[in-house]
Design a protein around this motif. Structure first.
Motif, PDB file in Angstrom:
ATOM      1  N   GLN A  40       0.863  -1.174   0.000  1.00 33.13           N
ATOM      2  CA  GLN A  40       0.000   0.000   0.000  1.00 33.13           C
ATOM      3  C   GLN A  40       0.901   1.226   0.000  1.00 33.13           C
ATOM      4  N   GLU A  41       0.797   2.026  -1.056  1.00 36.12           N
ATOM      5  CA  GLU A  41       1.604   3.230  -1.183  1.00 36.12           C
ATOM      6  C   GLU A  41       0.805   4.413  -0.647  1.00 36.12           C
ATOM      7  N   ARG A  42       1.495   5.295   0.080  1.00 33.00           N
ATOM      8  CA  ARG A  42       0.861   6.496   0.620  1.00 33.00           C
ATOM      9  C   ARG A  42       1.794   7.683   0.411  1.00 33.00           C
ATOM     10  N   PHE A  43       1.182   8.791   0.027  1.00 35.46           N
ATOM     11  CA  PHE A  43       1.935  10.022  -0.186  1.00 35.46           C
ATOM     12  C   PHE A  43       1.203  11.168   0.486  1.00 35.46           C
ATOM     13  N   VAL A  44       1.967  12.128   1.009  1.00 37.31           N
ATOM     14  CA  VAL A  44       1.402  13.310   1.632  1.00 37.31           C
ATOM     15  C   VAL A  44       1.497  14.447   0.630  1.00 37.31           C
ATOM     16  N   VAL A  45       0.363  15.080   0.327  1.00 35.40           N
ATOM     17  CA  VAL A  45       0.296  16.183  -0.629  1.00 35.40           C
ATOM     18  C   VAL A  45      -0.126  17.437   0.121  1.00 35.40           C
ATOM     19  N   ASP A  46       0.649  18.501  -0.023  1.00 36.67           N
ATOM     20  CA  ASP A  46       0.321  19.796   0.571  1.00 36.67           C
ATOM     21  C   ASP A  46       0.069  20.771  -0.569  1.00 36.67           C
ATOM     22  N   LEU A  47      -1.191  21.116  -0.806  1.00 34.94           N
ATOM     23  CA  LEU A  47      -1.530  21.995  -1.922  1.00 34.94           C
ATOM     24  C   LEU A  47      -1.108  23.435  -1.663  1.00 34.94           C
ATOM     25  N   LEU A  48      -1.063  23.848  -0.400  1.00 34.33           N
ATOM     26  CA  LEU A  48      -0.663  25.217  -0.080  1.00 34.33           C
ATOM     27  C   LEU A  48       0.816  25.424  -0.352  1.00 34.33           C
ATOM     28  N   ALA A  49       1.644  24.457   0.021  1.00 33.50           N
ATOM     29  CA  ALA A  49       3.085  24.551  -0.202  1.00 33.50           C
ATOM     30  C   ALA A  49       3.473  24.103  -1.606  1.00 33.50           C
TER      31      ALA A  49
ATOM     32  N   CYS B 213       6.481  12.441  -2.920  1.00 35.01           N
ATOM     33  CA  CYS B 213       7.241  11.770  -3.985  1.00 35.01           C
ATOM     34  C   CYS B 213       8.263  12.719  -4.608  1.00 35.01           C
ATOM     35  N   ARG B 214       8.187  13.998  -4.322  1.00 35.62           N
ATOM     36  CA  ARG B 214       9.122  15.062  -4.722  1.00 35.62           C
ATOM     37  C   ARG B 214       9.085  15.408  -6.202  1.00 35.62           C
ATOM     38  N   PHE B 215       8.190  14.847  -6.978  1.00 35.11           N
ATOM     39  CA  PHE B 215       8.115  15.185  -8.402  1.00 35.11           C
ATOM     40  C   PHE B 215       7.638  16.612  -8.605  1.00 35.11           C
TER      41      PHE B 215
ATOM     42  N   GLY C 148       7.988  19.226  -6.723  1.00 34.50           N
ATOM     43  CA  GLY C 148       9.051  20.198  -6.437  1.00 34.50           C
ATOM     44  C   GLY C 148      10.127  20.233  -7.504  1.00 34.50           C
ATOM     45  N   LEU C 149      10.397  19.091  -8.121  1.00 34.26           N
ATOM     46  CA  LEU C 149      11.440  19.030  -9.142  1.00 34.26           C
ATOM     47  C   LEU C 149      10.956  19.528 -10.504  1.00 34.26           C
ATOM     48  N   ALA C 150       9.761  19.137 -10.896  1.00 40.81           N
ATOM     49  CA  ALA C 150       9.273  19.456 -12.237  1.00 40.81           C
ATOM     50  C   ALA C 150       8.495  20.761 -12.294  1.00 40.81           C
ATOM     51  N   GLY C 151       7.928  21.181 -11.179  1.00 40.06           N
ATOM     52  CA  GLY C 151       7.142  22.403 -11.190  1.00 40.06           C
ATOM     53  C   GLY C 151       5.697  22.203 -11.605  1.00 40.06           C
ATOM     54  N   MET C 152       5.296  20.965 -11.803  1.00 45.40           N
ATOM     55  CA  MET C 152       3.902  20.668 -12.121  1.00 45.40           C
ATOM     56  C   MET C 152       3.442  19.522 -11.230  1.00 45.40           C
ATOM     57  N   PRO C 153       2.149  19.484 -10.907  1.00 50.72           N
ATOM     58  CA  PRO C 153       1.664  18.475  -9.965  1.00 50.72           C
ATOM     59  C   PRO C 153       1.834  17.050 -10.492  1.00 50.72           C
TER      60      PRO C 153
ATOM     61  N   MET D  27       0.810  12.808 -10.169  1.00 44.88           N
ATOM     62  CA  MET D  27      -0.497  12.152 -10.203  1.00 44.88           C
ATOM     63  C   MET D  27      -1.147  12.115  -8.830  1.00 44.88           C
ATOM     64  N   HIS D  28      -0.351  12.077  -7.760  1.00 46.02           N
ATOM     65  CA  HIS D  28      -0.914  12.085  -6.417  1.00 46.02           C
ATOM     66  C   HIS D  28      -1.550  13.440  -6.128  1.00 46.02           C
ATOM     67  N   ALA D  29      -0.817  14.505  -6.500  1.00 46.91           N
ATOM     68  CA  ALA D  29      -1.325  15.854  -6.278  1.00 46.91           C
ATOM     69  C   ALA D  29      -2.550  16.115  -7.152  1.00 46.91           C
ATOM     70  N   CYS D  30      -2.551  15.597  -8.377  1.00 42.29           N
ATOM     71  CA  CYS D  30      -3.710  15.796  -9.264  1.00 42.29           C
ATOM     72  C   CYS D  30      -4.959  15.149  -8.687  1.00 42.29           C
ATOM     73  N   SER D  31      -4.792  13.975  -8.059  1.00 42.49           N
ATOM     74  CA  SER D  31      -5.977  13.341  -7.467  1.00 42.49           C
ATOM     75  C   SER D  31      -6.512  14.181  -6.306  1.00 42.49           C
ATOM     76  N   ALA D  32      -5.623  14.802  -5.526  1.00 38.70           N
ATOM     77  CA  ALA D  32      -6.064  15.676  -4.433  1.00 38.70           C
ATOM     78  C   ALA D  32      -6.694  16.951  -4.985  1.00 38.70           C
ATOM     79  N   ILE D  33      -6.135  17.482  -6.070  1.00 36.25           N
ATOM     80  CA  ILE D  33      -6.677  18.699  -6.686  1.00 36.25           C
ATOM     81  C   ILE D  33      -8.061  18.419  -7.258  1.00 36.25           C
ATOM     82  N   PHE D  34      -8.251  17.266  -7.879  1.00 32.83           N
ATOM     83  CA  PHE D  34      -9.568  16.903  -8.412  1.00 32.83           C
ATOM     84  C   PHE D  34     -10.586  16.720  -7.296  1.00 32.83           C
ATOM     85  N   MET D  35     -10.135  16.173  -6.168  1.00 37.07           N
ATOM     86  CA  MET D  35     -11.056  16.004  -5.042  1.00 37.07           C
ATOM     87  C   MET D  35     -11.497  17.366  -4.513  1.00 37.07           C
TER      88      MET D  35
END
Length: 167
Positions: free
Chosen positions: A23-32, A37-39, A41-46, A48-56
């Motif tokens: 079971q994989e788990r990631f913490v996404v902070d939309l404010l920061a 997974c650090r992607f 911060g490196l790429a400058g775009m959300p 897939m984990h962040a996109c699922s939180a943004i869609f929610m």
């Protein structure tokens, strides 16, 4: 893959996914604008984990991308025209001394027999092997052995590999 975001308070989400037995788990902070997974911060775009939180949350993922991906930033970088230059035959001639390579000096001490290998180079291959070549005997021209290990006696009796060689 189906990521399942869970709201954790403020603009933080825990995004999980059951992948086979792990079971994989990631913490996404939309404010920061970060994900564990650090992607993002490196790429400058959300990611897939962040996109699922943004869609929610009901937002558009493009709003969370870095300003470097906007059309205005693209035009600021590539909007200016590049001035063309003439060919090498039209360049002005310069009357300066040509650049010469440095003088080769022999280093003191005994020269190395083997070069220093890079850290990622295979060190097991130290000798070149003669694979795929056949050896030819100089006495009779037969393949598979050389003159030293020739099973046929030399006419002159000087075959060093033969037991019947003359003394």
């Amino acid at each position: 893959m189906e990521w399942q975001p869970r709201w954790a308070g403020d603009l933080k989400y825990e995004v999980s996914h059951k992948n086979r037995m792990i079971q994989e788990r990631f913490v996404v902070d939309l404010l920061a604008g970060s994900c564990s997974c650090r992607f993002w911060g490196l790429a400058g775009m959300p990611c897939m984990h962040a996109c699922s939180a943004i869609f929610m949350k009901g937002d558009n993922p493009e709003d969370y991308c870095s300003n470097y991906y906007t059309p205005a930033a693209y035009m600021a970088c590539y909007g200016t025209t590049l001035n063309p230059i003439n060919g090498e035959n039209m360049w002005p001639k310069v009357e300066l001394e040509t650049i010469r390579p440095p003088i080769f000096r022999v280093k003191p001490g005994r020269p190395r027999r083997v070069r220093i290998r890079e850290h990622d180079e295979d060190r097991s291959q130290t000798k070149l092997r003669r694979s795929g070549t056949s050896v030819t005997c100089n006495n009779y021209g037969q393949y598979g052995h050389n003159r030293r290990h020739c099973p046929n006696p030399d006419i002159t009796g000087n075959n060093p590999g033969s037991e019947t060689a003359a003394p």
